[in-house]
Design an enzyme around this catalytic site. Structure first.
Site, mmCIF file in Angstrom:
data_model
loop_
_atom_site.group_PDB
_atom_site.id
_atom_site.type_symbol
_atom_site.label_atom_id
_atom_site.label_comp_id
_atom_site.label_asym_id
_atom_site.label_seq_id
_atom_site.Cartn_x
_atom_site.Cartn_y
_atom_site.Cartn_z
ATOM 1 N N CYS A 46 11.158 6.776 2.289
ATOM 2 C CA CYS A 46 9.773 7.019 1.859
ATOM 3 C C CYS A 46 8.834 6.010 2.502
ATOM 4 O O CYS A 46 9.255 4.976 3.015
ATOM 5 C CB CYS A 46 9.643 6.828 0.347
ATOM 6 N N CYS A 50 4.741 5.668 -1.758
ATOM 7 C CA CYS A 50 5.226 6.902 -2.393
ATOM 8 C C CYS A 50 5.119 6.799 -3.916
ATOM 9 O O CYS A 50 5.416 5.766 -4.518
ATOM 10 C CB CYS A 50 6.673 7.162 -1.998
ATOM 11 N N CYS A 77 11.459 11.903 2.497
ATOM 12 C CA CYS A 77 11.077 12.250 1.135
ATOM 13 C C CYS A 77 10.199 13.505 1.157
ATOM 14 O O CYS A 77 9.315 13.626 2.002
ATOM 15 C CB CYS A 77 10.297 11.075 0.534
ATOM 16 N N CYS A 80 6.286 12.231 -0.428
ATOM 17 C CA CYS A 80 5.285 11.505 0.362
ATOM 18 C C CYS A 80 5.258 11.948 1.833
ATOM 19 O O CYS A 80 4.334 11.599 2.547
ATOM 20 C CB CYS A 80 5.500 9.999 0.269
#
Length: 82
Positions: A46, A50, A77, A80
């Site tokens: 991420c 995030c 992810c 995000c």
């Protein structure tokens, strides 16, 4: 010959684990794009900003680029979208 991006990234000081972890837990926008957080237990990486719940620090590792995280076997992810 180096590109402007390489020069700019080399001008930044290296970030240590403690600095990255504090930025991740605080979701500090100043660090967005400077490193990526990878969670060992989920194999997901991420951005430091995030909104997903933060993983335990013992389960986290940091990478300078998304490509490095993917190369290490992590996937992006879906929240995000790094």
């Amino acid at each position: 010959m180096t590109s402007a991006a390489q020069t700019a990234s080399s001008a930044r000081p290296a970030l240590d684990f403690a600095t990255c972890d504090r930025a991740r837990l605080a979701r500090d926008k100043a660090f967005d794009g400077r490193f990526f957080t990878a969670v060992k237990t989920t194999r997901i990486y991420c951005r430091p900003t995030c909104l997903a719940g933060p993983a335990l620090s013992k389960n986290v590792t940091f990478y300078a680029t998304a490509a490095e995280a993917e190369g290490a076997g992590f996937r992006a992810c879906k929240r995000c979208r790094p």
